[in-house]
Design an enzyme around this catalytic site. Structure first.
Site, PDB file in Angstrom:
ATOM      1  CG  ASP A 203     -44.489  19.192 -33.729  1.00 42.44           C
ATOM      2  OD1 ASP A 203     -44.741  18.601 -32.652  1.00 42.44           O
ATOM      3  OD2 ASP A 203     -44.075  18.591 -34.741  1.00 42.44           O
TER       4      ASP A 203
ATOM      5  CE  LYS B  14     -44.504  17.553 -39.184  1.00 37.00           C
ATOM      6  NZ  LYS B  14     -44.596  18.289 -37.895  1.00 37.00           N
TER       7      LYS B  14
ATOM      8  CD  GLU C 250     -41.962  12.253 -32.918  1.00 34.68           C
ATOM      9  OE1 GLU C 250     -40.897  12.851 -33.135  1.00 34.68           O
ATOM     10  OE2 GLU C 250     -43.020  12.569 -33.463  1.00 34.68           O
TER      11      GLU C 250
ATOM     12  CG  ASP D 198     -40.557  17.858 -34.200  1.00 35.92           C
ATOM     13  OD1 ASP D 198     -41.552  17.164 -33.943  1.00 35.92           O
ATOM     14  OD2 ASP D 198     -39.387  17.414 -34.166  1.00 35.92           O
ATOM     15  CG  ASN D 199     -41.488  16.346 -37.116  1.00 38.59           C
ATOM     16  OD1 ASN D 199     -42.401  17.036 -36.665  1.00 38.59           O
ATOM     17  ND2 ASN D 199     -41.091  15.223 -36.543  1.00 38.59           N
TER      18      ASN D 199
HETATM   19  O1  LIG Z   1     -47.283  14.934 -39.261  1.00 35.73           O
HETATM   20  C1  LIG Z   1     -46.780  15.260 -38.184  1.00 35.73           C
HETATM   21  N1  LIG Z   1     -47.226  16.299 -37.481  1.00 35.73           N
HETATM   22  C2  LIG Z   1     -48.376  17.031 -37.961  1.00 35.73           C
HETATM   23  C3  LIG Z   1     -49.090  17.589 -36.768  1.00 35.73           C
HETATM   24  C4  LIG Z   1     -50.300  18.084 -36.896  1.00 35.73           C
HETATM   25  C5  LIG Z   1     -51.035  18.630 -35.723  1.00 35.73           C
HETATM   26  O2  LIG Z   1     -51.197  20.037 -35.910  1.00 35.73           O
HETATM   27  C6  LIG Z   1     -52.550  20.326 -36.269  1.00 35.73           C
HETATM   28  N2  LIG Z   1     -52.480  21.264 -37.393  1.00 35.73           N
HETATM   29  C7  LIG Z   1     -51.970  20.992 -38.607  1.00 35.73           C
HETATM   30  N3  LIG Z   1     -52.006  22.121 -39.347  1.00 35.73           N
HETATM   31  C8  LIG Z   1     -52.536  23.096 -38.595  1.00 35.73           C
HETATM   32  C9  LIG Z   1     -52.820  24.447 -38.822  1.00 35.73           C
HETATM   33  N4  LIG Z   1     -53.353  25.177 -37.817  1.00 35.73           N
HETATM   34  C10 LIG Z   1     -53.587  24.598 -36.611  1.00 35.73           C
HETATM   35  N5  LIG Z   1     -53.352  23.293 -36.340  1.00 35.73           N
HETATM   36  C11 LIG Z   1     -52.835  22.559 -37.334  1.00 35.73           C
HETATM   37  C12 LIG Z   1     -53.202  18.984 -36.579  1.00 35.73           C
HETATM   38  O3  LIG Z   1     -54.584  19.006 -36.288  1.00 35.73           O
HETATM   39  C13 LIG Z   1     -52.430  18.057 -35.629  1.00 35.73           C
HETATM   40  O4  LIG Z   1     -52.890  18.158 -34.306  1.00 35.73           O
HETATM   41  C14 LIG Z   1     -45.674  14.460 -37.607  1.00 35.73           C
HETATM   42  C15 LIG Z   1     -45.434  13.208 -38.161  1.00 35.73           C
HETATM   43  C16 LIG Z   1     -44.414  12.423 -37.633  1.00 35.73           C
HETATM   44  N6  LIG Z   1     -44.188  11.144 -38.225  1.00 35.73           N
HETATM   45  O5  LIG Z   1     -43.222  10.439 -37.822  1.00 35.73           O
HETATM   46  O6  LIG Z   1     -44.948  10.758 -39.161  1.00 35.73           O
HETATM   47  C17 LIG Z   1     -43.626  12.846 -36.569  1.00 35.73           C
HETATM   48  C18 LIG Z   1     -43.873  14.117 -36.017  1.00 35.73           C
HETATM   49  O7  LIG Z   1     -43.124  14.609 -34.965  1.00 35.73           O
HETATM   50  C19 LIG Z   1     -44.885  14.928 -36.542  1.00 35.73           C
HETATM   51  O8  LIG Z   1     -45.053  16.182 -35.986  1.00 35.73           O
HETATM   52 MG   LIG Z   2     -43.405  16.685 -34.728  1.00 32.13          MG
END
Ligand SMILES: O=C(NC/C=C/[C@H]1O[C@@H](n2cnc3cncnc32)[C@H](O)[C@@H]1O)c1cc([N+](=O)[O-])cc(O)c1O
Ligand SMILES: [Mg+2]
Length: 214
Positions: free
Chosen positions: A141, A144, A199, A169-170
């Protein structure tokens, strides 16, 4: 300076949820995201699918990529059998700090190990850091465009075994096209799509469950 959304979400948990009660932490976050501020938690609708897969797998070893505020971390950990640990990776220190407090408020800190750092750096260290041989369950999650490189890294590091379950997810919104193409066409995976909604919205999204075939 103005607080951040994760900080406002944490404040809502500290104000409204029952300390030590994971379900009330989950419900408080869902209420906050529906009625105050949307946030990118897996949410209640996809969360039910996540719960059912976690219960079905009943993993001894579990990994989450992308903790954010810890919503899915709490969702997963509350269902884990005693003695099992969920390792969750988060590279943003501000998000990690909020997640730690939400995890502690839920009372699940003994079942969760939050590691600050990038998945690309930490995955190769899972054996040495935690003595992990393979993961029974992985929840993806995070960014992406990291899903595909990270499962290839899990394969290379031999952290997957015949029957390991990946849940992503997603896969529709925001979408992970290269990851989907890989798990749906690779002979090494058996993949299945669980249709749902993004969500707290009516937009289509879903989870992809992929079994590693070895
Ligand atoms: O962009 C989305 N999720 C990205 C989530 C990112 C999270 O994971 C961490 N991260 C990233 N690479 C990492 C590598 N290593 C560790 N943490 C990391 C980031 O610091 C953040 O806390 C998203 C967007 C939507 N949306 O509707 O736009 C809906 C969703 O459910 C989503 O999950
Ligand atoms: Mg997500």
């Amino acid at each position: 300076t103005r607080s951040t959304r994760p900080q406002r979400l944490l404040r809502a948990v500290q104000k409204k949820a029952i300390k030590g009660d994971p379900q009330s932490v989950i419900s408080t976050i869902d209420y906050f995201c529906r009625h105050s501020e949307w946030a990118m938690n897996v949410g209640d609708e996809k969360g039910v699918i996540l719960d059912s897969v976690v219960c079905e797998v009943s993993p001894s070893t579990a990994l989450e990529l992308g903790t954010y505020c810890g919503y899915s971390t709490v969702r997963i950990a509350r269902l884990l059998p005693p003695g099992t640990k969920l390792i969750t990776l988060e590279f943003n220190p501000d998000y990690a700090a909020v997640a730690r407090q939400i995890i502690e408020y839920s009372g699940l800190q003994d079942k969760i190990c939050l590691v600050e750092g990038a998945s690309g750096d930490l995955i190769p260290k899972m054996q040495e850091l935690f003595g992990i041989k393979t993961f029974d369950f992985v929840f993806l999650d995070h960014w992406k465009d990291r899903y595909l490189p990270d499962i290839k890294l899990l394969e290379e590091c031999q952290l997957l075994r015949k029957g390991s379950i990946l849940l992503a997810d997603n896969v529709i919104c925001p979408g992970t096209p290269d990851y989907l193409e890989y798990v749906r066409n690779s002979p090494r995976y058996e993949s299945k799509y669980f249709k749902s909604h993004l969500e707290y919205t009516k937009v289509e999204d879903g989870l992809e469950k992929s079994v590693f075939l070895g």
